[in-house]
Design a protein around this motif. Structure first.
Motif, PDB file in Angstrom:
ATOM      1  N   HIS A 175      65.905 -19.936  38.249  1.00 16.66           N
ATOM      2  CA  HIS A 175      66.006 -21.660  38.344  1.00 16.66           C
ATOM      3  C   HIS A 175      65.567 -22.210  37.034  1.00 16.66           C
ATOM      4  O   HIS A 175      65.947 -23.590  36.693  1.00 16.66           O
ATOM      5  CB  HIS A 175      64.845 -21.377  39.749  1.00 16.66           C
ATOM      6  N   ARG A 176      64.482 -22.299  36.635  1.00 12.29           N
ATOM      7  CA  ARG A 176      64.404 -22.642  35.780  1.00 12.29           C
ATOM      8  C   ARG A 176      64.972 -23.224  34.651  1.00 12.29           C
ATOM      9  O   ARG A 176      65.205 -24.437  34.077  1.00 12.29           O
ATOM     10  CB  ARG A 176      62.627 -21.946  35.464  1.00 12.29           C
ATOM     11  N   HIS A 177      66.533 -22.037  34.331  1.00 13.57           N
ATOM     12  CA  HIS A 177      66.313 -22.586  32.695  1.00 13.57           C
ATOM     13  C   HIS A 177      67.883 -22.686  33.690  1.00 13.57           C
ATOM     14  O   HIS A 177      68.820 -23.063  32.782  1.00 13.57           O
ATOM     15  CB  HIS A 177      66.849 -20.586  32.356  1.00 13.57           C
ATOM     16  N   GLY A 178      68.594 -22.525  34.661  1.00  6.25           N
ATOM     17  CA  GLY A 178      69.512 -23.446  35.036  1.00  6.25           C
ATOM     18  C   GLY A 178      70.967 -23.058  35.463  1.00  6.25           C
ATOM     19  O   GLY A 178      70.855 -21.305  34.596  1.00  6.25           O
ATOM     20  N   PRO A 179      71.642 -23.049  36.128  1.00  4.09           N
ATOM     21  CA  PRO A 179      72.732 -21.739  36.418  1.00  4.09           C
ATOM     22  C   PRO A 179      73.974 -21.980  35.132  1.00  4.09           C
ATOM     23  O   PRO A 179      74.365 -21.378  35.285  1.00  4.09           O
ATOM     24  CB  PRO A 179      73.978 -22.984  37.323  1.00  4.09           C
ATOM     25  N   CYS A 180      74.119 -22.890  34.662  1.00  6.85           N
ATOM     26  CA  CYS A 180      74.824 -22.798  32.947  1.00  6.85           C
ATOM     27  C   CYS A 180      74.415 -21.855  32.297  1.00  6.85           C
ATOM     28  O   CYS A 180      74.317 -22.305  30.910  1.00  6.85           O
ATOM     29  CB  CYS A 180      74.773 -24.180  32.532  1.00  6.85           C
TER      30      CYS A 180
END
Length: 209
Positions: A175-180
């Motif tokens: 979640h913190r680093h993101g889906p990309c």
């Protein structure tokens, strides 16, 4: 807070560490851990949650060494050092396991410590996706109980140093680093790997209880 005298391992400490085959010292850390803590604090001590997380991982690793029957000094030292590659002066590739391992190698730390840092928490999957596998391959990927313990310690401590469930920790990272992010891209391979590590360590801990 950076102290240049802390960036190398004293020769006498390396001699006390001895050969790369670890002596099993359940529940006890030693001189390697002391040097690792000083180096980690010099590099990460002003980095807020990164330092809180590092302290939590080191504490967790120290508690795992005895029940798992592994070298406490080596494991706890690697735990203190596992995230030093995030320190701005060390960033070269932007991949913190590799940048941390490279710094340790340049400054005289045992190759086994550098290898544990290089491969912690499934770093090899991210390295492959980023085209860094060849650079990472100069370090030993030992795939031992001790290496599992380092990954488990990292995966059971949250960003602010609190103890968390491995699944919750992994979900938070995604979640913190993101889906990309690179973490998200390698999730199909890295996720099962981290869950397998957690199962192995928890099985051994249950047997030792």
């Amino acid at each position: 807070m950076t102290a240049p005298s802390l960036l190398r391992v004293p020769g006498e400490l390396l001699e006390s560490f001895g050969p790369l085959q670890p002596a099993v010292l359940p529940g006890r850390a030693g001189p390697l851990t002391a040097a690792a803590r000083l180096l980690a604090e010099s590099l990460l001590g002003d980095m807020g949650n990164r330092w809180l997380h590092t302290q939590g991982v080191a504490e967790r690793a120290a508690g795992l060494a005895g029940p798992l029957g592994v070298d406490a000094d080596l494991l706890t030292a690697a735990a203190w050092l596992h995230d030093i590659g995030y320190a701005p002066p060390l960033v070269v590739t932007g991949f913190h396991p590799l940048d941390g391992a490279d710094h340790l190698t340049r400054n005289g730390w045992p190759v086994r410590v550098a290898g544990l840092v290089a491969y912690h928490s499934g770093a090899r999957f991210v390295a492959a996706a980023r085209g860094l596998s060849e650079m990472l391959a100069v370090y030993p990927d030992e795939r031992t109980v001790l290496a599992d313990a380092l990954t488990y310690a990292d995966q059971t401590v949250g960003p602010s140093g609190d103890r968390v469930d491995p699944d919750a920790r992994y979900a938070e990272v995604l979640h913190r680093h993101g889906p990309c992010s690179w973490n998200a891209r390698v999730d199909p391979e890295r996720g099962p790997h981290l869950r397998a590590v957690a199962r192995r360590v928890e099985h051994l801990l249950a047997r030792a209880a």
